[in-house]
Design an enzyme around this catalytic site. Structure first.
Site, PDB file in Angstrom:
ATOM      1  N   ILE A  18       0.829  -1.201   0.000  1.00 46.61           N
ATOM      2  CA  ILE A  18       0.000   0.000   0.000  1.00 46.61           C
ATOM      3  C   ILE A  18       0.866   1.255   0.000  1.00 46.61           C
ATOM      4  CG2 ILE A  18      -1.630   1.365   1.371  1.00 46.61           C
ATOM      5  CD1 ILE A  18      -2.866  -1.292   2.297  1.00 46.61           C
ATOM      6  N   ASP A  61      14.094   2.468  11.179  1.00 47.40           N
ATOM      7  CA  ASP A  61      13.094   1.634  11.840  1.00 47.40           C
ATOM      8  C   ASP A  61      12.160   2.567  12.598  1.00 47.40           C
ATOM      9  OD1 ASP A  61      11.628  -0.005  13.561  1.00 47.40           O
ATOM     10  OD2 ASP A  61      13.322  -1.330  13.998  1.00 47.40           O
ATOM     11  N   VAL A  62      10.884   2.576  12.236  1.00 50.42           N
ATOM     12  CA  VAL A  62       9.957   3.539  12.855  1.00 50.42           C
ATOM     13  C   VAL A  62       9.752   3.281  14.338  1.00 50.42           C
ATOM     14  CG1 VAL A  62       8.745   4.007  10.695  1.00 50.42           C
ATOM     15  CG2 VAL A  62       7.890   2.201  12.241  1.00 50.42           C
ATOM     16  N   ASN A  88       2.342   4.760   7.534  1.00 51.77           N
ATOM     17  CA  ASN A  88       1.876   3.557   6.846  1.00 51.77           C
ATOM     18  C   ASN A  88       2.616   2.301   7.285  1.00 51.77           C
ATOM     19  OD1 ASN A  88       0.474   2.159   4.441  1.00 51.77           O
ATOM     20  ND2 ASN A  88       2.640   1.755   4.097  1.00 51.77           N
ATOM     21  N   TYR A 153      -2.511  -8.107  16.673  1.00 53.62           N
ATOM     22  CA  TYR A 153      -2.528  -7.207  15.523  1.00 53.62           C
ATOM     23  C   TYR A 153      -3.766  -6.324  15.535  1.00 53.62           C
ATOM     24  CZ  TYR A 153      -3.063  -5.730  10.652  1.00 53.62           C
ATOM     25  OH  TYR A 153      -3.254  -4.993   9.524  1.00 53.62           O
ATOM     26  N   LYS A 157      -4.376  -2.079  15.720  1.00 57.01           N
ATOM     27  CA  LYS A 157      -5.161  -1.291  14.776  1.00 57.01           C
ATOM     28  C   LYS A 157      -6.327  -0.593  15.474  1.00 57.01           C
ATOM     29  CE  LYS A 157      -2.656  -1.975  11.178  1.00 57.01           C
ATOM     30  NZ  LYS A 157      -1.901  -0.856  10.556  1.00 57.01           N
ATOM     31  N   THR A 188      -1.201  -7.529  -1.819  1.00 53.74           N
ATOM     32  CA  THR A 188       0.159  -7.008  -1.716  1.00 53.74           C
ATOM     33  C   THR A 188       1.103  -8.199  -1.594  1.00 53.74           C
ATOM     34  OG1 THR A 188       0.140  -6.934   0.696  1.00 53.74           O
ATOM     35  CG2 THR A 188      -0.680  -4.969  -0.469  1.00 53.74           C
ATOM     36  N   LEU A 190       2.974  -8.960   0.870  1.00 51.43           N
ATOM     37  CA  LEU A 190       2.852  -9.523   2.206  1.00 51.43           C
ATOM     38  C   LEU A 190       1.588 -10.363   2.340  1.00 51.43           C
ATOM     39  CD1 LEU A 190       4.451  -9.596   4.789  1.00 51.43           C
ATOM     40  CD2 LEU A 190       3.164  -7.624   5.602  1.00 51.43           C
TER      41      LEU A 190
END
Length: 266
Positions: A18, A61-62, A88, A153, A157, A188, A190
């Site tokens: 994305i 690395d965020v 993102n 996960y 989110k 995608t 992934l």
């Protein structure tokens, strides 16, 4: 008229999936890009297609504050401003129930998916105050409706949704809008990898098509178009919005079999 003419977008996770589709759309709309990724190989691939004239790539690395601080500073040095921060970057593993998720897996998910937003905001908010810019977070429909064997996960989110709304209130006095997109299934690299790990890989494609009311699982470009709208002046009076870009998947969650009852937005 180019929707992002003279704008600088700081985009995390912008070299694959994305994020890469967003990078292409943003560039076509006139933006200059600072793209953050922790994968040198994906940076090399993305740079071949996007070029380097109006795009900077930063290996970072965020989940690490110092990495993000450096990336924000680099963006400001090169471009002189930041108009949009698009958070993102994200990870999705493991596909496990909560009691099967290790402490390390739990920690890593939150450090990347939620901590990344904290880090870019902490280090980038002053730049956005100067431009009256905006923030876009990539969430997921599962943050609203849940998902089997993805508890950690979906928790991240759900946190992204709550953060988006609270940040919208906190930064509205500065003219800064904060929104999120919430995809369902999106094809995608992934997602293809995830599909191969499922108990019945051959039937996953059919399942992913059928969970969407519109009848198909989309490519990332449909998400990118929605993101372009939200960060542009076309959405100038929209803030605190969690926009489902889901083909109507939330209108009737379809469970085709016990072996294929999950969808994924990466």
């Amino acid at each position: 008229m180019l929707l992002l003419a003279d704008k600088v977008v700081f985009l995390t996770g912008g070299t694959e999936g994305i994020g890469f589709e967003c990078a292409k759309v943003y560039q076509q709309a006139g933006a200059r890009l600072c793209i953050v990724s922790n994968d040198p190989r994906s940076i090399s691939r993305a740079s071949l297609e996007l070029g380097e004239q109006t795009t900077e790539f930063v290996l970072a690395d965020v989940s690490r504050s110092r990495d993000v601080k450096h990336a924000i500073a680099h963006c400001l040095t090169v471009f002189g401003q930041i108009d949009v921060i698009h958070n993102n970057a994200g990870i999705s593993s493991p596909s496990k129930a909560l009691h099967e998720t290790s402490e390390e897996e739990w920690r890593k998910l939150f450090e990347v998916n939620v901590g990344g937003i904290y880090n870019t905001t902490f280090h980038g908010i002053d730049a956005l105050k100067k431009t009256g810019g905006n923030i876009l977070n990539t969430g997921s429909l599962v943050g609203e409706i849940g998902q089997e064997i993805h508890a950690a996960y979906t928790a991240t989110k759900g946190a992204v949704n709550a953060l988006t709304k609270s940040m919208a209130l906190d930064y509205a006095p500065f003219g800064i809008r904060v929104n999120a997109v919430a995809p369902a299934g999106v094809i995608t690299p992934l997602l293809r990898s995830w599909s191969r790990q499922q108990p019945d890989p051959e039937s996953v494609e059919d399942y992913l098509n059928h969970i969407h009311a519109l009848g198909y699982c989309p490519e990332g470009d449909v998400i990118a178009d929605a993101c372009l709208f939200l960060i542009s002046n076309m959405a100038r009076f929209i803030t605190g919005c969690i926009l489902p870009v889901s083909g109507g998947a939330e209108l009737g969650y379809k469970k085709l079999s016990s072996k294929q009852n999950h969808f994924h937005d990466l």
